[in-house]
Design a protein around this motif. Structure first.
Motif, PDB file in Angstrom:
ATOM      1  N   ALA A   1      26.050  35.152  46.937  1.00 35.33           N
ATOM      2  CA  ALA A   1      27.129  35.146  45.948  1.00 35.33           C
ATOM      3  C   ALA A   1      27.300  36.514  45.296  1.00 35.33           C
ATOM      4  CB  ALA A   1      26.864  34.085  44.891  1.00 35.33           C
ATOM      5  N   VAL A   2      26.202  37.160  44.930  1.00 27.69           N
ATOM      6  CA  VAL A   2      26.314  38.453  44.245  1.00 27.69           C
ATOM      7  C   VAL A   2      26.688  39.576  45.204  1.00 27.69           C
ATOM      8  CG1 VAL A   2      24.722  37.763  42.434  1.00 27.69           C
ATOM      9  CG2 VAL A   2      23.852  39.007  44.421  1.00 27.69           C
ATOM     10  N   SER A   3      26.596  39.339  46.506  1.00 29.27           N
ATOM     11  CA  SER A   3      26.939  40.381  47.483  1.00 29.27           C
ATOM     12  C   SER A   3      28.443  40.604  47.575  1.00 29.27           C
ATOM     13  CB  SER A   3      26.384  40.016  48.867  1.00 29.27           C
ATOM     14  OG  SER A   3      27.082  38.912  49.426  1.00 29.27           O
ATOM     15  N   ALA A   4      29.228  39.623  47.166  1.00 28.71           N
ATOM     16  CA  ALA A   4      30.692  39.750  47.205  1.00 28.71           C
ATOM     17  C   ALA A   4      31.270  39.015  46.004  1.00 28.71           C
ATOM     18  CB  ALA A   4      31.252  39.184  48.511  1.00 28.71           C
ATOM     19  N   PRO A   5      31.053  39.522  44.802  1.00 26.39           N
ATOM     20  CA  PRO A   5      31.349  38.760  43.589  1.00 26.39           C
ATOM     21  C   PRO A   5      32.812  38.438  43.350  1.00 26.39           C
ATOM     22  CG  PRO A   5      30.789  41.033  43.062  1.00 26.39           C
ATOM     23  CD  PRO A   5      30.459  40.842  44.509  1.00 26.39           C
ATOM     24  N   LEU A   6      33.721  39.154  43.996  1.00 26.61           N
ATOM     25  CA  LEU A   6      35.140  38.916  43.749  1.00 26.61           C
ATOM     26  C   LEU A   6      35.742  37.869  44.682  1.00 26.61           C
ATOM     27  CD1 LEU A   6      36.366  42.576  43.086  1.00 26.61           C
ATOM     28  CD2 LEU A   6      35.602  40.841  41.454  1.00 26.61           C
ATOM     29  N   ALA A   7      35.007  37.468  45.713  1.00 30.73           N
ATOM     30  CA  ALA A   7      35.500  36.456  46.662  1.00 30.73           C
ATOM     31  C   ALA A   7      35.166  35.070  46.126  1.00 30.73           C
ATOM     32  CB  ALA A   7      34.883  36.681  48.043  1.00 30.73           C
ATOM     33  N   ILE A   8      35.932  34.613  45.152  1.00 28.88           N
ATOM     34  CA  ILE A   8      35.572  33.408  44.404  1.00 28.88           C
ATOM     35  C   ILE A   8      35.750  32.134  45.225  1.00 28.88           C
ATOM     36  CG2 ILE A   8      36.171  32.004  42.382  1.00 28.88           C
ATOM     37  CD1 ILE A   8      36.880  34.676  40.988  1.00 28.88           C
ATOM     38  N   GLY A   9      36.804  32.047  46.022  1.00 23.95           N
ATOM     39  CA  GLY A   9      37.090  30.824  46.759  1.00 23.95           C
ATOM     40  C   GLY A   9      35.940  30.302  47.590  1.00 23.95           C
ATOM     41  N   PRO A  10      35.291  31.133  48.421  1.00 28.75           N
ATOM     42  CA  PRO A  10      34.193  30.634  49.255  1.00 28.75           C
ATOM     43  C   PRO A  10      32.955  30.213  48.456  1.00 28.75           C
ATOM     44  CG  PRO A  10      35.124  32.658  50.153  1.00 28.75           C
ATOM     45  CD  PRO A  10      35.697  32.493  48.789  1.00 28.75           C
ATOM     46  N   MET A  11      32.766  30.787  47.263  1.00 25.72           N
ATOM     47  CA  MET A  11      31.619  30.436  46.417  1.00 25.72           C
ATOM     48  C   MET A  11      32.098  30.438  44.961  1.00 25.72           C
ATOM     49  SD  MET A  11      28.361  32.403  48.206  1.00 25.72           S
ATOM     50  CE  MET A  11      27.148  31.180  47.679  1.00 25.72           C
ATOM     51  N   PRO A  12      32.599  29.305  44.485  1.00 22.86           N
ATOM     52  CA  PRO A  12      33.214  29.263  43.153  1.00 22.86           C
ATOM     53  C   PRO A  12      32.318  29.694  42.002  1.00 22.86           C
ATOM     54  CG  PRO A  12      33.878  27.352  44.426  1.00 22.86           C
ATOM     55  CD  PRO A  12      32.822  28.050  45.227  1.00 22.86           C
ATOM     56  N   VAL A  13      30.998  29.652  42.185  1.00 19.38           N
ATOM     57  CA  VAL A  13      30.104  30.115  41.119  1.00 19.38           C
ATOM     58  C   VAL A  13      30.401  31.559  40.744  1.00 19.38           C
ATOM     59  CG1 VAL A  13      28.244  30.952  42.611  1.00 19.38           C
ATOM     60  CG2 VAL A  13      27.707  30.045  40.330  1.00 19.38           C
ATOM     61  N   ARG A  14      30.983  32.325  41.666  1.00 25.70           N
ATOM     62  CA  ARG A  14      31.292  33.736  41.406  1.00 25.70           C
ATOM     63  C   ARG A  14      32.272  33.903  40.252  1.00 25.70           C
ATOM     64  NH1 ARG A  14      31.985  34.731  47.866  1.00 25.70           N
ATOM     65  NH2 ARG A  14      29.887  35.556  48.313  1.00 25.70           N
ATOM     66  N   TYR A  15      33.048  32.881  39.955  1.00 32.80           N
ATOM     67  CA  TYR A  15      33.980  32.947  38.825  1.00 32.80           C
ATOM     68  C   TYR A  15      33.237  33.324  37.547  1.00 32.80           C
ATOM     69  CZ  TYR A  15      37.581  31.469  35.497  1.00 32.80           C
ATOM     70  OH  TYR A  15      38.507  31.441  34.472  1.00 32.80           O
ATOM     71  N   PHE A  16      32.026  32.829  37.392  1.00 33.81           N
ATOM     72  CA  PHE A  16      31.269  33.011  36.151  1.00 33.81           C
ATOM     73  C   PHE A  16      30.489  34.318  36.110  1.00 33.81           C
ATOM     74  CE2 PHE A  16      32.236  28.600  36.774  1.00 33.81           C
ATOM     75  CZ  PHE A  16      32.833  28.288  35.562  1.00 33.81           C
ATOM     76  N   PHE A  17      30.592  35.110  37.202  1.00 32.87           N
ATOM     77  CA  PHE A  17      30.024  36.450  37.182  1.00 32.87           C
ATOM     78  C   PHE A  17      30.902  37.410  36.393  1.00 32.87           C
ATOM     79  CE2 PHE A  17      27.908  35.759  41.626  1.00 32.87           C
ATOM     80  CZ  PHE A  17      27.034  34.857  41.051  1.00 32.87           C
ATOM     81  N   GLN A  18      32.086  36.971  36.006  1.00 33.13           N
ATOM     82  CA  GLN A  18      33.023  37.830  35.288  1.00 33.13           C
ATOM     83  C   GLN A  18      32.761  37.842  33.779  1.00 33.13           C
ATOM     84  OE1 GLN A  18      37.202  37.140  36.839  1.00 33.13           O
ATOM     85  NE2 GLN A  18      36.150  35.440  37.828  1.00 33.13           N
ATOM     86  N   GLN A  19      31.717  37.169  33.337  1.00 35.42           N
ATOM     87  CA  GLN A  19      31.392  37.072  31.918  1.00 35.42           C
ATOM     88  C   GLN A  19      29.875  37.194  31.772  1.00 35.42           C
ATOM     89  OE1 GLN A  19      32.714  32.923  31.300  1.00 35.42           O
ATOM     90  NE2 GLN A  19      30.566  32.397  31.109  1.00 35.42           N
ATOM     91  N   PRO A  20      29.379  37.408  30.554  1.00 33.71           N
ATOM     92  CA  PRO A  20      27.918  37.443  30.380  1.00 33.71           C
ATOM     93  C   PRO A  20      27.280  36.143  30.871  1.00 33.71           C
ATOM     94  CG  PRO A  20      29.009  38.312  28.437  1.00 33.71           C
ATOM     95  CD  PRO A  20      30.090  37.730  29.308  1.00 33.71           C
ATOM     96  N   LEU A  21      26.263  36.283  31.709  1.00 41.17           N
ATOM     97  CA  LEU A  21      25.625  35.127  32.348  1.00 41.17           C
ATOM     98  C   LEU A  21      24.141  35.413  32.498  1.00 41.17           C
ATOM     99  CD1 LEU A  21      25.980  32.391  33.946  1.00 41.17           C
ATOM    100  CD2 LEU A  21      26.224  33.825  35.999  1.00 41.17           C
TER     101      LEU A  21
END
Length: 239
Positions: free
Chosen positions: A213-233
């Motif tokens: 997931a962290v290898s391609a953080p902007l590709a949200i569709g294939p791994m929706p958890v990436r959406y939450f990488f855009q904020q403090p987590l």
């Protein structure tokens, strides 16, 4: 024992613990502190938690924290469209493991009520119940599947783009073909912006999924958890 905390992405911290019990104590302490701050500041606190077996240890430790629990409102991040007495219900698991002892005085809001006639009616009625609450939530504790889903934001759900959109209602129905039941989920908009957002995961499979997931953080569709990488987590993991 934990490994030193390090940054996966800007704003995304990662910490690994040797066992789930120690992780649970640390996370419960952080969550309790955040809830206390919110109660002191505005007289109440709102917390969203995921279901499944991963957070059970955390729930049990958190329930023993000294808090004015009657001032805490709790929501499941998502729910299955199954009978109220089904062990698949996240709300049932939360009641059994978190709403115990002093924490039993907290308020749990179900996403599905017994007289709902359809998932769509549940979503509409739940959105109405959630509207008056204090948003964003004070604490959100998410989980993640090895496919990169979080809450019931599944990669194969036809409703995913809508659930991720800024115009989505508070609660959305999702129908991922990979799952045996229809789901209701808080939308990404509602799950975002908490004072404390944690991603609680366990097992080597999920650690590998996190690395993907962290290898391609902007590709949200294939791994929706990436959406939450855009904020403090804060990501916490144990074997």
């Amino acid at each position: 024992m934990k490994t030193p905390e390090h940054t996966l992405l800007p704003g995304v911290a990662f910490c690994a613990w040797n066992d789930s019990e120690t992780l649970a104590r640390d996370l419960a302490g952080q969550v309790a502190d955040r809830l206390r701050q919110s109660i002191e500041t505005r007289g109440g606190a709102l917390m969203v938690v995921s279901g499944g077996q991963t957070p059970v240890d955390f729930f049990r430790v958190l329930s023993g924290q000294a808090l004015p629990w009657e001032k805490v409102t709790i929501l499941p991040s998502d729910e299955r469209w199954v009978p109220a007495d089904s062990d698949q219900r996240n709300s049932r698991l939360i009641r059994r493991n978190l709403l115990q002892g002093a924490a039993a005085s907290s308020r749990l809001i179900d996403l599905v009520e017994t007289d709902d006639q359809s998932p769509e009616q549940s979503a509409e009625r739940a959105s109405d119940r959630l509207y008056p609450l204090h948003w964003p939530a004070d604490v959100v504790v998410l989980g993640m599947g090895e496919d990169g889903h979080t809450a019931s934001l599944f990669p194969d759900a036809p409703e995913l783009a809508f659930a991720l959109s800024a115009d989505a209602p508070s609660v959305v129905v999702t129908t991922p073909p990979s799952q045996s039941t229809v789901r209701l989920t808080l939308s990404a908009r509602v799950l975002s912006g908490a004072a404390l957002t944690a991603l609680l995961i366990r097992g080597e499979g999920k650690r590998v999924a996190l690395e993907e997931a962290v290898s391609a953080p902007l590709a949200i569709g294939p791994m929706p958890v990436r959406y939450f990488f855009q904020q403090p987590l804060r990501v916490v993991w144990s074997p």
